[in-house]
Motif scaffolding. Structure first.
Motif, mmCIF file in Angstrom:
data_model
loop_
_atom_site.group_PDB
_atom_site.id
_atom_site.type_symbol
_atom_site.label_atom_id
_atom_site.label_comp_id
_atom_site.label_asym_id
_atom_site.label_seq_id
_atom_site.Cartn_x
_atom_site.Cartn_y
_atom_site.Cartn_z
ATOM 1 N N GLN A 46 12.749 22.680 24.389
ATOM 2 C CA GLN A 46 11.316 22.887 24.524
ATOM 3 C C GLN A 46 10.584 22.305 23.325
ATOM 4 O O GLN A 46 11.166 22.080 22.261
ATOM 5 N N THR A 47 9.303 22.040 23.493
ATOM 6 C CA THR A 47 8.519 21.494 22.407
ATOM 7 C C THR A 47 8.435 22.502 21.274
ATOM 8 O O THR A 47 8.454 23.708 21.486
ATOM 9 N N GLY A 48 8.368 21.981 20.047
ATOM 10 C CA GLY A 48 8.239 22.856 18.897
ATOM 11 C C GLY A 48 9.553 23.346 18.335
ATOM 12 O O GLY A 48 9.565 24.234 17.484
ATOM 13 N N THR A 49 10.683 22.794 18.802
ATOM 14 C CA THR A 49 11.977 23.258 18.324
ATOM 15 C C THR A 49 12.669 22.272 17.402
ATOM 16 O O THR A 49 13.829 22.452 17.062
ATOM 17 N N GLY A 50 11.970 21.219 17.003
ATOM 18 C CA GLY A 50 12.554 20.280 16.050
ATOM 19 C C GLY A 50 13.298 19.129 16.682
ATOM 20 O O GLY A 50 14.219 18.571 16.084
ATOM 21 N N LYS A 51 12.891 18.712 17.889
ATOM 22 C CA LYS A 51 13.574 17.600 18.546
ATOM 23 C C LYS A 51 13.483 16.311 17.732
ATOM 24 O O LYS A 51 14.440 15.546 17.661
ATOM 25 N N THR A 52 12.321 16.082 17.140
ATOM 26 C CA THR A 52 12.140 14.817 16.411
ATOM 27 C C THR A 52 13.137 14.687 15.273
ATOM 28 O O THR A 52 13.785 13.651 15.110
ATOM 29 N N SER A 185 14.238 15.087 26.598
ATOM 30 C CA SER A 185 13.280 15.474 27.613
ATOM 31 C C SER A 185 13.110 16.987 27.595
ATOM 32 O O SER A 185 14.058 17.720 27.305
ATOM 33 N N ALA A 186 11.918 17.443 27.923
ATOM 34 C CA ALA A 186 11.686 18.887 28.003
ATOM 35 C C ALA A 186 12.266 19.462 29.281
ATOM 36 O O ALA A 186 12.520 20.665 29.374
ATOM 37 N N THR A 187 12.484 18.609 30.280
ATOM 38 C CA THR A 187 13.027 19.062 31.558
ATOM 39 C C THR A 187 14.116 18.108 32.017
ATOM 40 O O THR A 187 14.146 16.937 31.633
#
Length: 433
Positions: A46-52, A185-187
């Motif tokens: 999910q967004t905001g979890t440090g994917k970058t 991807s988020a999904t």
């Protein structure tokens, strides 16, 4: 686990420490070792979890350990759907490469291409790009991606939603066959799995959170209200709640402009960002919002991803999105990296079906309230308790989650089959690039 156990170099660890991070997030903990092992990856978080940081840190490690001979060429390419997200990724790359001999830049449309071209001519190692500008510069022979070793598709589902599928296919055709591919991807929709099957080679599947879940510490509130009363209600909530930093989502560009003007007339500093705004205007508005000079930022879904605003306390759905997954992306702007946040949705009668779709996606019934003086004429559900005149929406603890330490930002099923003819670099198989 700490970052020291992930095999990152002292130079990268020093940059991480200076950012104040000590513990990797789940997506970082799972993805970084796989990427360092030079495997393809299909990752969902999910967004905001440090994917970058989950892909940035290992890419920096790989490139710094294998410096090229001669002139710098683009060795890592990050494709992303929006200008804001591209700029945010570049910021993260530069922060984490502070003590490395790595050059990076970003290219996107909506601005003069000449400064971007000048930077590319000086030689870079990492390029962050939106698909349209990348193809434009390639067609003008101002850009060469023939030396790319690592490809990242970030927010791949959003790129498909925005109609970039053909552009991505064109880019794949001009990239080297042997490369490492990282798809985030988020999904994991059917479309994403189909895309992955055509790009990835024997990928590792990494899921840090279940699909379509929201940050644990986001508090959800739904307020039923008539459509014509939304303007006055949002002014009341912001004013009486003393909300000092609010991100509001509308479905249309015209709606964003109209609401921003309404808020300005009510004495609140406000700005709107959407696709019709110039890049300079969007950058100025976002910068003012981050610095606290603008109290309310009104945005269309172009801003649902790529806005990294530390400790953003309030996100408001002035209008619910007609695609349930977009609710997850919108409220992903708050409750980031372990911080708490509040997501408020103003729902009129014609949006009830959208609300039900969101609840089905989340497998969660969202708490519904009515504000005294703003009662809807038609109530679809059993009426919830009314709120007093000057009272803020009561906060429900039902949707609170556990805590967590700060993470570096960025932002099941069977593995996709490997694409024919796509042989990414594998340290155990290929002896030269």
């Amino acid at each position: 686990m700490s970052f020291n156990t992930l095999g990152l170099s002292p130079s990268i660890l020093k940059a991480i420490e200076e950012k104040g991070y000590t513990t990797p997030s789940p997506i970082q903990e799972k993805a970084i070792p796989v990427i360092l092992d030079r495997k393809d990856i299909l990752a969902s978080a999910q967004t905001g979890t440090g994917k970058t940081a989950g892909f940035t840190l290992p890419i920096l490690q790989i490139l710094s350990q294998n410096p090229p001979a001669g002139r710098r060429k683009i060795r890592a390419l990050v494709l992303t759907p929006t200008r804001e997200l591209a700029a945010q990724i570049l910021e993260n790359v530069r922060e984490y490469s502070t003590y490395l001999d790595i050059r990076s830049t970003v290219i996107f449309g909506g601005v003069n291409q000449n400064p971007q071209v000048a930077t590319l001519k000086n030689g870079i190692d990492i390029l962050i790009a939106t698909p349209g500008r990348l193809l434009d510069l390639h067609q003008q022979r101002l850009l060469n991606i023939g030396s790319v070793e690592i490809l990242v598709l970030d927010e791949a589902d959003r790129m498909l939603d925005m109609g970039f599928a053909k552009d991505i296919n064109r880019i794949m055709a001009i990239l080297p066959e042997r490369r490492q591919n990282l798809l985030f991807s988020a999904t994991f929709s059917l479309e994403i799995k189909k895309m992955a099957a055509g790009i990835l080679f024997d990928p590792e599947l990494v899921e840090a959170t279940p699909e379509n879940t929201t940050a644990e510490k986001v508090i959800h509130n739904v307020i039923r209200v008539d459509k014509g009363m939304k303007n006055d209600l949002i002014v009341k909530l912001i004013d009486e709640g003393d909300w000092q930093q609010v991100l509001i989502f509308t479905r249309t560009k015209h709606g964003a402009n109209k609401l921003s003007e309404k808020l300005e007339k009510s004495g609140m500093s406000s700005a709107a960002i959407h696709g019709n705004k110039t890049q300079n205007a969007r950058t100025k508005a976002l910068d003012g919002f981050k610095k606290g000079q603008i109290r309310v930022l009104v945005a269309t879904d172009i801003a649902a991803r790529g806005l990294d605003i530390p400790l953003l306390p309030h996100v408001v759905n002035y209008e619910l999105p007609n695609v349930p997954e977009d609710y997850v992306h919108r409220i992903g702007r708050t409750g980031r990296a372990g911080a708490s946040g509040e997501a408020v949705s103003l729902v009129c009668a014609e949006e009830i079906d959208y609300l039900r779709g969101i609840e089905k996606l989340l497998d969660l019934q969202l708490p519904v309230e009515i504000v005294s003086g703003f009662e809807p004429l038609e109530v679809d559900r059993q009426p919830p308790p009314k709120m007093g005149g000057g009272q803020r929406p009561p906060r429900s603890n039902d949707n609170r989650g556990g805590g967590g330490k700060p993470r570096p930002s960025g932002g099941g099923g069977n593995r996709p089959a490997a694409a024919k003819g796509n042989r990414p670099f594998n340290k155990n198989r290929d002896t030269k690039r």
